[in-house]
Design a protein around this motif. Sequence first.
Motif, short mmCIF file in Angstrom:
data_model
loop_
_atom_site.label_atom_id
_atom_site.label_comp_id
_atom_site.label_asym_id
_atom_site.label_seq_id
_atom_site.Cartn_x
_atom_site.Cartn_y
_atom_site.Cartn_z
N LEU A 45 -53.41 -152.97 -41.93
CA LEU A 45 -54.04 -151.85 -42.66
C LEU A 45 -53.26 -150.53 -42.50
O LEU A 45 -53.12 -149.73 -43.41
N GLY A 46 -52.73 -150.35 -41.26
CA GLY A 46 -52.02 -149.12 -40.94
C GLY A 46 -50.85 -148.85 -41.88
O GLY A 46 -50.46 -147.70 -42.08
N LYS A 47 -50.32 -149.96 -42.40
CA LYS A 47 -49.14 -149.80 -43.25
C LYS A 47 -49.52 -149.46 -44.70
O LYS A 47 -48.67 -149.12 -45.51
N ALA A 48 -50.81 -149.61 -45.00
CA ALA A 48 -51.24 -149.35 -46.39
C ALA A 48 -51.22 -147.84 -46.69
O ALA A 48 -51.29 -147.01 -45.77
N PRO A 50 -52.44 -144.28 -47.37
CA PRO A 50 -53.66 -143.67 -46.81
C PRO A 50 -54.82 -143.65 -47.80
O PRO A 50 -55.95 -143.92 -47.41
N GLU A 51 -54.56 -143.40 -49.08
CA GLU A 51 -55.68 -143.29 -50.02
C GLU A 51 -56.31 -144.67 -50.31
O GLU A 51 -57.44 -144.76 -50.74
N GLU A 52 -55.53 -145.73 -50.05
CA GLU A 52 -56.10 -147.07 -50.30
C GLU A 52 -56.75 -147.67 -49.04
O GLU A 52 -57.53 -148.62 -49.11
N ARG A 53 -56.40 -147.09 -47.89
CA ARG A 53 -56.75 -147.73 -46.61
C ARG A 53 -58.25 -148.01 -46.45
O ARG A 53 -58.67 -149.09 -46.07
N LYS A 54 -59.04 -146.97 -46.79
CA LYS A 54 -60.48 -147.08 -46.54
C LYS A 54 -61.10 -148.21 -47.37
O LYS A 54 -61.79 -149.10 -46.85
N LEU A 56 -59.58 -150.66 -48.86
CA LEU A 56 -59.02 -151.95 -48.46
C LEU A 56 -59.72 -152.47 -47.21
O LEU A 56 -60.12 -153.64 -47.11
N GLY A 57 -59.89 -151.57 -46.21
CA GLY A 57 -60.56 -151.94 -44.94
C GLY A 57 -61.97 -152.43 -45.22
O GLY A 57 -62.38 -153.48 -44.70
#
Length: 359
Positions: A45-48, A50-54, A56-57
Amino acid sequence: MTDLDDLRTRLIGAVEGAEDLDALEALRVGALGKKGELTERMKALGKAAPEERKALGQGLNAIKDEIAGLIEARTAALGDAALEARLRGETVDVTLPVRPESQGRIHPISQTIDEIVAIFGEMGFTVAEGPDIEDDFHNFTALNIPPEHPARQMHDTFYVEERDAAGERLVLRTHTSPVQIRAMEGAEPPFRLIVPGRTYRSDSDMTHTPMFHQVEGLVIGEAIHMGHLKGCLTDFCRAYFEVPDVPVRFRPSHFPFTEPSAEMDIGCSRKGGGLRIGAGDDWLEILGCGMVHPKVLANCGVDAERWQGFAFGMGIERIAMLKYGIPDLRTFFEADIRWLRHYGFAPLETPSLIGGLSA
Ligand code: DAH
């Protein structure tokens, strides 16, 4: 997000398609284990961006929870099905016989011998044996039946070609009494033995067959008397005929090897055509008996001053016919399978006084 949708669809399909618990467990490890697909995706996830991270998580977490829940449910369902299948496979029909019914039958002669051995065994008797082909000494002379004795004619002896060391022809034993001699010759008193076995006489009609069976009995001790004979044989008859109060009587008789000699009768009734053993107005002869003649003891090297005892002999066919209502002696030896099925006994039921003689 379509790739999450694909992932979800693929995992759900895999869970639904898992056919057994092993496949399901492999699937769980492959998706949710330390190096599982979803786990790896979470780690990445860390590599995604930032705007998609949440989003995606959250998406991955939702799939993880959903798949974990589905696996759990499917595990329970497969477990139930496995148990169900096992129980169905192990079903036992308790109404089925344990083994197929045995076909063979014990011949009434074997059954009667087993019953006799069980009763006398309980009284401390052992079983002795002797040869069917006997010499003159054991079959006659040692039993106080010297040559020319009239009893020899009564025995309708079968002679064989061979002769013994004294030049006498061997015989098929005409009674089991020679085994008394053989038992006493080789050993020290006291004795308490029975001898069931085959005997032979050249005689054949309704009530005689050339081969038949007898059981001999011998008791030798220091203080054995006629009372022991009467008590022992009375107990035997009551146990064997399974009639506890059957009356008995002893009539004086003659045998060369006993003095005094007797014949034993048991009470019976013939009222109404049938024969019933027990108290009644008639008697049946059962056996011959007596106190062993001192000459017989001396012939075996037994000190007749010190030792004494009793002997008896009876016909096995006769007491089998009386107990089991078998009308014709000759049928015992015709090997007719229908007769054996009718009069024979179950092979696994060994007679005993405790378990029952002929139940
Ligand atoms: N041996 C005799 C027979 O065959 C039967 C018999 C009678 C045996 C009296 C005995 C006895 O031991 O004491 O007729």
